[in-house]
Design an enzyme around this catalytic site. Structure first.
Site, PDB file in Angstrom:
ATOM      1  N   SER A 113      25.275   3.762 -15.524  1.00 52.60           N
ATOM      2  CA  SER A 113      24.211   4.415 -16.276  1.00 52.60           C
ATOM      3  C   SER A 113      24.685   4.964 -17.609  1.00 52.60           C
ATOM      4  CB  SER A 113      23.557   5.505 -15.419  1.00 52.60           C
ATOM      5  OG  SER A 113      22.424   6.037 -16.058  1.00 52.60           O
ATOM      6  N   HIS A 114      24.664   6.283 -17.770  1.00 50.15           N
ATOM      7  CA  HIS A 114      24.970   6.935 -19.031  1.00 50.15           C
ATOM      8  C   HIS A 114      26.446   7.296 -19.162  1.00 50.15           C
ATOM      9  CE1 HIS A 114      24.138   9.819 -15.913  1.00 50.15           C
ATOM     10  NE2 HIS A 114      24.779  10.755 -16.596  1.00 50.15           N
ATOM     11  N   ASP A 277      19.796   4.853 -22.743  1.00 53.05           N
ATOM     12  CA  ASP A 277      21.179   5.010 -22.297  1.00 53.05           C
ATOM     13  C   ASP A 277      21.818   3.670 -21.925  1.00 53.05           C
ATOM     14  OD1 ASP A 277      19.686   4.556 -19.982  1.00 53.05           O
ATOM     15  OD2 ASP A 277      21.057   5.718 -18.734  1.00 53.05           O
ATOM     16  N   ASP A 279      22.200   1.775 -19.227  1.00 51.22           N
ATOM     17  CA  ASP A 279      21.487   0.736 -18.486  1.00 51.22           C
ATOM     18  C   ASP A 279      19.995   0.726 -18.755  1.00 51.22           C
ATOM     19  OD1 ASP A 279      21.093   3.145 -17.122  1.00 51.22           O
ATOM     20  OD2 ASP A 279      20.835   2.153 -15.202  1.00 51.22           O
ATOM     21  N   ASP A 281      17.590   3.096 -18.454  1.00 53.60           N
ATOM     22  CA  ASP A 281      16.599   3.796 -17.628  1.00 53.60           C
ATOM     23  C   ASP A 281      16.295   5.214 -18.115  1.00 53.60           C
ATOM     24  OD1 ASP A 281      18.934   5.057 -16.831  1.00 53.60           O
ATOM     25  OD2 ASP A 281      18.646   4.739 -14.679  1.00 53.60           O
ATOM     26  N   ARG A 282      17.032   5.712 -19.103  1.00 55.29           N
ATOM     27  CA  ARG A 282      16.773   7.056 -19.623  1.00 55.29           C
ATOM     28  C   ARG A 282      16.245   6.983 -21.049  1.00 55.29           C
ATOM     29  NH1 ARG A 282      20.884  11.327 -16.957  1.00 55.29           N
ATOM     30  NH2 ARG A 282      21.245  10.220 -14.998  1.00 55.29           N
ATOM     31  N   LYS A 376      13.626   4.594 -13.215  1.00 57.90           N
ATOM     32  CA  LYS A 376      13.383   5.196 -14.521  1.00 57.90           C
ATOM     33  C   LYS A 376      13.286   4.072 -15.542  1.00 57.90           C
ATOM     34  CE  LYS A 376      17.224   7.703 -14.342  1.00 57.90           C
ATOM     35  NZ  LYS A 376      17.730   7.708 -12.977  1.00 57.90           N
TER      36      LYS A 376
END
Length: 543
Positions: A113-114, A277, A279, A281-282, A376
């Site tokens: 992710s982030h 971010d 991937d 999703d944010r 997300k």
């Protein structure tokens, strides 16, 4: 081609967190480590012979190598077909989209992710189920137990698959189809949003800046914003996905997306700014010289949902994670729709969506989405704002201030203390918990304590119970302090302190959140004894 059975020692540290298994790249590169976890997933979820799964990741370092291993293990475990994103890349929401569109059995998402990437950075993997969402806790717990007991895994001896060219390839008896997942995702966005209205907004001279942070959303942003919506080419920055995210930290907040923040707070600022971010999703939403908290963003999207084509007939309900502010609760009450409070982790929203209970959901950690997928979705949130702006023709700040005038302002902030020694983090949590017996009814400055607890959630759909989801100090006026340990890091512990106070006075709405929350912050630091226990005198990140 030969299927080999290889011995593995089993691993005791493969417990998935809120978003799968995340470790340093070097941990995943250990002999048998990746294979042990992947075989544990296959053994646990028991993919039917001949079924289809989806595979892709955010393009971070070790993504390509991991995909080749997983493909060969899938072939050895009886999977019939694997849909792989071109170049091995799939944003997390796009993977959910593809699972749902092609009715796949599930999918493996390769992402941390982030978290930072590169050889010294992080890597991650999680399994998403048939609805496109993360596997629930009963499955991740079973995967962990299997990972500890596993003693062998199966893998096909074969050459690597060409990932850069669209097409179908054979891998033993299994088919590998390299797909254009950007198109699948962009097509879904075009069904939800009024692209003609947004295109007209750009044609009228509206300016935006989207920061892809050298992460996965660059290709998606080019296709949607530039090709389909007609935004100028310079509307996107840092659009080329890189294995180390250009040396940056792909977390879209005021600290790590500082380049974008400087532009939006500069002299020639565009009307709108956003970032996503690692991937995809944010999201972070900015106006000219103005920051929108994720909690407010969720509430404002809910309040203005009928501006968006896909939600013109209204929304069934909303859900938020427990640490997220109660701003959306006020909107739900006004709309007379249900509002659910869940633990942190997107998997908790999936049951509510599958049951038709909610349409929109969000977390304060810069995650917002709807029932179109089960993850997300950063670009979806950006398009929500663009669609609302195209209809209302107001500035971001004007939309937010109008929302606060109508509903009041839930003043909100989060203080992150990253990379703490685990022993210190646990000591602090224990110190706070020990005060719960005598805190109720105490007067702390201007605030009187109503109740304290460690949040527990009973899923209204399947009855499952999730305990120990975060410490809450609730005050009589509705203000609160929430303290929890994040489940997304790979080194040490990240302690998060969330602060919320309701402000109905419109004359105070323009004040800075840190100023409005100053007394509550002081109370939180005193209750936790954070500086004494950790030695930290300031947070790593403030949002």
């Amino acid at each position: 081609m030969t299927i080999r059975t290889i011995s593995t020692p089993g691993f005791n540290d493969q417990k998935p967190g809120t978003s799968g298994l995340r470790k340093r790249v070097k941990v995943f590169q250990q002999p048998h480590y990746l294979e042990n976890f992947v075989q544990s997933v296959f053994d646990t979820v028991q993919i039917p012979a001949g079924a289809t799964i989806v595979l892709g990741g955010d393009g971070r370092f070790y993504n390509r190598e991991a995909i080749q291993v997983i493909l060969k293990m899938a072939a050895a475990n009886g999977v019939g077909r694997v849909l792989v994103g071109q170049a091995g890349i799939l944003s997390t929401p796009a993977e959910s989209c593809v699972i749902r569109k092609y009715q796949a059995f599930g999918g493996m998402v390769l992402s941390a992710s982030h978290n930072p990437g590169g050889p010294e950075g992080d890597f991650g993997i999680k399994f998403n189920i048939q609805n496109g969402g993360p596997a629930p806790e009963k499955i991740t717990e079973a995967i962990f137990e299997r990972a500890k007991q596993l003693r062998e895994y199966r893998i096909l001896e074969a050459a690597d698959i060409e990932l850069d060219q669209l097409g179908t390839y054979a891998l033993g008896d299994m088919q590998v189809e390299v797909i254009d997942a950007v198109r699948d995702y962009a097509d879904l966005m075009e069904e939800i949003f009024d692209f003609a209205a947004i295109k007209a907004l750009f044609a009228a001279g509206f300016r935006m800046k989207f920061d892809a942070m050298h992460a996965v959303t660059g290709p998606y942003a080019r296709e949607i914003f530039i090709r389909r919506l007609g935004a100028p080419a310079d509307s996107i920055m840092n659009a080329n996905p890189l294995p180390d995210f250009g040396g940056g930290h792909p977390d879209p907040n005021l600290t790590y997306a500082h380049e974008l923040v400087e532009i939006l707070y500069g002299a020639q600022a565009p009307e709108f700014g956003a970032a996503s971010d690692g991937d995809g999703d944010r999201n972070m939403i900015l106006g000219k010289h103005f920051f929108v908290t994720p909690s407010d963003s969720l509430a404002i999207i809910a309040a203005n949902a009928t501006c968006i084509r896909g939600y013109r007939d209204g929304i069934a309900g909303v859900a938020r994670s427990m640490p997220t502010s109660g701003a959306v609760d006020r909107v739900a009450k006004a709309l007379n729709i249900p509002c659910f409070e869940t633990p942190t982790g997107w998997k908790f929203f999936g049951n509510l969506m599958d049951a038709g209970k909610v349409t929109l959901c969000g977390e304060e950690s810069f995650g917002t989405s709807s029932s179109h997928v089960r993850e997300k979705d950063g670009l979806w949130a950006v398009l929500c704002w663009l669609n609302i702006l195209a209809v209302k023709r107001l500035s971001v700040e004007q939309i937010v201030m109008a929302h606060w005038r109508e509903f009041g302002r839930n003043v909100y902030s989060r203080l992150d203390y990253e990379d703490l020694p685990v022993s210190q983090a646990n000591q602090l949590m224990q110190h706070v918990t020990e005060q719960f017996t005598h805190l109720p009814c105490q007067q702390l400055g201007s605030y009187r304590v109503h109740a304290c607890d460690n949040f527990s959630y009973t899923d209204p759909i399947d009855g499952s119970v999730s305990r120990n989801q975060g410490l809450r100090i609730l005050f009589e006026d509705g203000s609160r302090i929430v303290i929890r340990l994040s489940g997304t890091g790979t080194e040490g512990a990240t302690l998060r302190i969330y602060l919320e106070a309701y402000e109905p006075d419109t004359s105070r709405h323009a004040l800075d959140a840190q100023e409005l929350l100053k007394e509550l912050i002081k109370i939180a630091l005193n209750l936790t004894q954070l500086q004494a226990i950790t030695g930290r005198d300031k947070p790593t990140v403030i949002t």
